[in-house]
Design a protein around this motif. Structure first.
Motif, PDB file in Angstrom:
ATOM      1  N   ASN A 166      11.887  73.303 -43.928  1.00 47.47           N
ATOM      2  CA  ASN A 166      10.565  72.609 -44.598  1.00 47.47           C
ATOM      3  C   ASN A 166      10.205  73.407 -45.617  1.00 47.47           C
ATOM      4  N   VAL A 167      10.716  72.864 -47.073  1.00 43.74           N
ATOM      5  CA  VAL A 167      10.642  73.735 -48.245  1.00 43.74           C
ATOM      6  C   VAL A 167       9.743  72.941 -49.351  1.00 43.74           C
ATOM      7  N   ALA A 168       9.125  73.178 -50.240  1.00 48.57           N
ATOM      8  CA  ALA A 168       8.399  72.655 -51.234  1.00 48.57           C
ATOM      9  C   ALA A 168       9.563  72.330 -52.291  1.00 48.57           C
ATOM     10  N   VAL A 169       9.455  71.247 -52.676  1.00 49.03           N
ATOM     11  CA  VAL A 169      10.494  70.640 -53.746  1.00 49.03           C
ATOM     12  C   VAL A 169       9.788  69.659 -54.796  1.00 49.03           C
ATOM     13  N   ALA A 170       9.416  70.110 -55.896  1.00 50.50           N
ATOM     14  CA  ALA A 170       8.589  69.616 -56.901  1.00 50.50           C
ATOM     15  C   ALA A 170       9.196  68.606 -57.521  1.00 50.50           C
ATOM     16  N   THR A 171      10.465  68.297 -57.687  1.00 44.86           N
ATOM     17  CA  THR A 171      11.237  67.284 -58.630  1.00 44.86           C
ATOM     18  C   THR A 171      12.327  66.564 -57.585  1.00 44.86           C
ATOM     19  N   GLY A 172      11.951  65.993 -56.363  1.00 47.60           N
ATOM     20  CA  GLY A 172      13.049  65.399 -55.735  1.00 47.60           C
ATOM     21  C   GLY A 172      12.760  63.845 -55.856  1.00 47.60           C
ATOM     22  N   THR A 173      12.416  63.338 -56.846  1.00 46.36           N
ATOM     23  CA  THR A 173      12.376  61.902 -57.259  1.00 46.36           C
ATOM     24  C   THR A 173      13.523  61.624 -57.732  1.00 46.36           C
ATOM     25  N   VAL A 174      14.137  60.218 -57.372  1.00 48.02           N
ATOM     26  CA  VAL A 174      15.527  59.808 -57.674  1.00 48.02           C
ATOM     27  C   VAL A 174      15.008  58.407 -58.207  1.00 48.02           C
ATOM     28  N   ASN A 175      16.068  58.014 -59.223  1.00 42.27           N
ATOM     29  CA  ASN A 175      15.952  56.987 -59.728  1.00 42.27           C
ATOM     30  C   ASN A 175      17.272  56.132 -59.988  1.00 42.27           C
ATOM     31  N   PHE A 176      17.285  55.228 -59.007  1.00 39.97           N
ATOM     32  CA  PHE A 176      18.538  54.248 -58.716  1.00 39.97           C
ATOM     33  C   PHE A 176      18.638  53.150 -59.569  1.00 39.97           C
ATOM     34  N   THR A 177      19.398  52.897 -60.659  1.00 39.21           N
ATOM     35  CA  THR A 177      19.449  51.879 -61.627  1.00 39.21           C
ATOM     36  C   THR A 177      20.995  51.726 -61.830  1.00 39.21           C
ATOM     37  N   GLY A 178      21.160  50.386 -62.348  1.00 42.47           N
ATOM     38  CA  GLY A 178      22.277  49.775 -62.840  1.00 42.47           C
ATOM     39  C   GLY A 178      23.159  49.485 -61.213  1.00 42.47           C
TER      40      GLY A 178
ATOM     41  N   PHE B 106      23.639  64.861 -35.655  1.00 36.80           N
ATOM     42  CA  PHE B 106      22.795  63.988 -36.106  1.00 36.80           C
ATOM     43  C   PHE B 106      21.881  64.593 -37.062  1.00 36.80           C
ATOM     44  N   CYS B 107      21.878  64.085 -38.256  1.00 33.91           N
ATOM     45  CA  CYS B 107      21.018  64.683 -39.207  1.00 33.91           C
ATOM     46  C   CYS B 107      19.936  64.047 -39.957  1.00 33.91           C
ATOM     47  N   ALA B 108      18.831  64.248 -40.541  1.00 31.21           N
ATOM     48  CA  ALA B 108      17.957  63.266 -41.171  1.00 31.21           C
ATOM     49  C   ALA B 108      17.300  64.408 -42.316  1.00 31.21           C
ATOM     50  N   LEU B 109      17.473  63.991 -43.454  1.00 29.17           N
ATOM     51  CA  LEU B 109      17.070  64.323 -44.631  1.00 29.17           C
ATOM     52  C   LEU B 109      15.753  63.800 -45.145  1.00 29.17           C
ATOM     53  N   VAL B 110      14.391  64.337 -45.198  1.00 32.01           N
ATOM     54  CA  VAL B 110      13.212  63.783 -45.561  1.00 32.01           C
ATOM     55  C   VAL B 110      12.597  64.246 -46.894  1.00 32.01           C
ATOM     56  N   TYR B 111      12.083  63.597 -47.604  1.00 30.81           N
ATOM     57  CA  TYR B 111      11.225  63.890 -48.792  1.00 30.81           C
ATOM     58  C   TYR B 111      10.277  63.065 -49.126  1.00 30.81           C
ATOM     59  N   ASP B 112       9.129  63.828 -48.974  1.00 35.34           N
ATOM     60  CA  ASP B 112       7.676  63.024 -49.108  1.00 35.34           C
ATOM     61  C   ASP B 112       6.922  63.247 -50.457  1.00 35.34           C
ATOM     62  N   GLY B 113       7.781  63.659 -51.307  1.00 31.70           N
ATOM     63  CA  GLY B 113       7.182  63.689 -52.803  1.00 31.70           C
ATOM     64  C   GLY B 113       6.807  65.224 -53.238  1.00 31.70           C
ATOM     65  N   THR B 114       6.624  66.170 -52.177  1.00 29.56           N
ATOM     66  CA  THR B 114       6.342  67.374 -52.159  1.00 29.56           C
ATOM     67  C   THR B 114       7.125  68.140 -51.399  1.00 29.56           C
ATOM     68  N   ASN B 115       7.383  67.823 -50.213  1.00 28.70           N
ATOM     69  CA  ASN B 115       8.179  68.759 -49.249  1.00 28.70           C
ATOM     70  C   ASN B 115       9.662  68.210 -48.980  1.00 28.70           C
ATOM     71  N   PHE B 116      10.687  68.855 -48.981  1.00 28.52           N
ATOM     72  CA  PHE B 116      11.884  68.286 -48.089  1.00 28.52           C
ATOM     73  C   PHE B 116      12.056  69.160 -46.768  1.00 28.52           C
ATOM     74  N   LYS B 117      12.309  68.134 -46.028  1.00 29.59           N
ATOM     75  CA  LYS B 117      12.422  68.596 -44.587  1.00 29.59           C
ATOM     76  C   LYS B 117      13.909  68.120 -44.128  1.00 29.59           C
TER      77      LYS B 117
ATOM     78  N   ILE C   6      19.280  73.181 -51.814  1.00 26.79           N
ATOM     79  CA  ILE C   6      18.509  73.872 -50.533  1.00 26.79           C
ATOM     80  C   ILE C   6      19.580  74.050 -49.599  1.00 26.79           C
ATOM     81  N   THR C   7      19.439  75.460 -49.139  1.00 24.06           N
ATOM     82  CA  THR C   7      20.483  75.744 -48.242  1.00 24.06           C
ATOM     83  C   THR C   7      19.857  75.623 -46.906  1.00 24.06           C
ATOM     84  N   VAL C   8      20.601  74.914 -45.949  1.00 25.57           N
ATOM     85  CA  VAL C   8      20.100  74.824 -44.659  1.00 25.57           C
ATOM     86  C   VAL C   8      20.996  75.309 -43.572  1.00 25.57           C
ATOM     87  N   PRO C   9      20.401  76.296 -42.791  1.00 20.71           N
ATOM     88  CA  PRO C   9      21.286  76.727 -41.532  1.00 20.71           C
ATOM     89  C   PRO C   9      22.157  75.546 -40.648  1.00 20.71           C
TER      90      PRO C   9
END
Length: 325
Positions: free
Chosen positions: A230-242, A204-215, A191-194
Motif C-alpha cells: 500500500n503505497v502513495a502514487v500521485a500519477t497512476g492515471t492512464v489514458n486508453f485511446t485509439g 491470485f493477484c489484484a492491483l488496485v489504484y484509487d487515485g492516490t494509493n496503489f494496493k 513499484i516493487t512488491v514482495p
C-alpha cells in the motif's frame, strides 16, 4: 442468507430467482426480483474479463461480454509468431474439476515463448483515474534469470511492444523483478512488491489504484487474498485511446515468457475494497476440502460440533442422521 453478484455493470437491470436444495432435490424458484447496480462507494465498473477457460479448439480466446464488458478476442502466438492452440486440458484451471486455463508451459522462462495478445478499440476506456486488475497465474518454471530479462505477466494500455523496461505511459504492467519480488508499473511509476515464486501453484493477484494509493493483494487457490503493498502514487492515471494493447504471458516479441498457466484476467475502471477482491478470488477458487478435526460433545439438550475452518468455505452444510453412514 445472502449472495453477492460481482460480475455486473452499473446501470444494467438484472433479474434473479432463488431455489433451495436439500437431500430431496431442488425446490421451486422464488418470485423474481430485479436490481440495477450503482456506481457506489466501491464503484466498480466491470470493463473487461478474459476468462481464458474455453475448451477450443482454435488459436483465439474470447472475452466474457456479460454485464456490458468489452468484446475482445485474443490471438495466441507461439515463440515464432505463428497462431497456435494453447487451450488447456479439463481440470487445468484454478478451480480444478471442469475448469480450464491457457497453457503456456511450452515457454522458456524469461526467454522465448507464447503470448496471448490483441490491440483493439474495444479497450479504449478513455482516461481512467482509478482502476483494478485481477489475474490468476501458475508458473511451471521458477528461479533466477539474467539481468534485463524479467518474465512478463501482463501489459495493458498504449505500450505497443510491452518492452518498455522503465514503464510505459498510459499502460499498466506487471513482471518479475527478481527471485523474490514483482515490478508493477502504474504508468511510468515502478513499484516493487514482495513475492515468493512457487512452481505449479495457482496464484491470485489484484492491483488496485484509487487515485492516490496503489494496493496489491496476493492469494492462492487455497488461501485468501491479503494486502501486501500500500503505497502513495500521485500519477497512476492512464489514458486508453485509439486501439490499446493487451499482452498476457509475454511481451510483443515473445522473448520474456512467464512459462505456465493463466486464467481469468479482469479490468475494472474503479478501485475496489478487500472484500470485493476476495469475492473475485473465490469466484475461481476450488470447492473447499473436507473440514478437518470435526468433534462432537454432548451437553444437556444439545450436541456441540466444532471443526477447523477451511480456507475457501464461506458457509457450511451440516447433515444429521440417527444412524452412522
Amino acid at each position: 442468507t445472502s449472495y453477492i453478484d460481482i460480475n455486473v455493470m452499473a446501470g444494467t437491470n438484472y433479474f434473479y430467482v432463488v431455489s433451495g436444495v436439500n437431500a430431496g432435490g431442488q425446490g421451486p424458484n422464488s418470485s423474481e426480483v430485479s436490481a440495477v447496480p450503482l456506481a457506489s462507494a466501491i464503484g466498480q465498473s466491470f470493463r473487461l474479463r478474459m476468462p481464458l477457460n474455453d475448451a477450443g479448439p482454435g488459436t483465439t480466446t474470447a472475452s466474457d461480454t456479460s454485464g456490458g464488458a468489452a468484446n475482445v478476442v485474443l490471438t495466441m502466438l507461439n515463440s515464432t509468431g505463428v497462431a497456435t492452440d494453447y487451450h488447456g486440458a479439463t481440470g487445468s484451471g484454478p478451480a480444478g474439476g471442469a475448469s480450464r486455463a491457457i497453457d503456456f508451459t511450452a515457454g522458456n522462462f524469461s526467454s522465448t515463448g507464447p503470448v496471448a495478445t490483441t490491440n483493439t478499440s474495444a479497450l479504449a476506456f478513455g482516461t481512467v483515474s482509478s482502476w483494478t486488475v485481477t489475474y490468476w497465474f501458475k508458473q511451471s518454471q521458477t528461479g533466477s534469470f539474467p539481468s534485463g530479462y524479467p518474465p512478463r505477466f501482463f501489459a495493458l494500455g498504449m505500450d505497443s511492444s510491452g518492452t518498455t523496461d522503465g514503464g510505459a505511459a498510459n499502460s499498466i504492467e506487471m513482471r518479475l523483478a527478481d527471485t523474490s519480488s514483482f515490478y508493477v508499473f502504474p504508468g511510468q511509476n515502478r513499484i516493487t512488491v514482495p513475492f515468493t515464486q512457487v512452481a505449479n501453484k495457482w496464484q491470485f493477484c489484484a492491483l488496485v489504484y484509487d487515485g492516490t494509493n496503489f494496493k496489491m493483494y496476493l492469494g492462492t487457490d487455497t488461501s485468501s487474498a491479503t494486502l501486501v503493498t500500500n503505497v502513495a502514487v500521485a500519477t497512476g492515471t492512464v489514458n486508453f485511446t485509439g486501439s490499446p494493447y493487451l499482452f498476457l504471458g509475454n511481451r510483443a516479441d515473445r522473448s520474456r515468457s512467464t512459462a505456465g498457466w493463466m486464467s481469468d484476467f479482469r479490468f475494472y475502471t474503479n478501485s475496489v475494497d478487500a472484500t470485493f477482491v476476495e469475492n473475485v478470488r473465490q469466484a475461481n477458487a476450488p470447492a473447499p476440502s473436507a473440514p478437518a478435526n470435526l468433534m462432537a460433545s454432548s451437553s444437556t439438550g444439545q450436541v456441540v460440533l466444532s471443526w477447523t475452518a477451511q480456507p475457501n468455505a464461506i458457509s457450511y452444510n451440516i447433515k444429521r442422521s440417527a444412524s452412522s453412514g
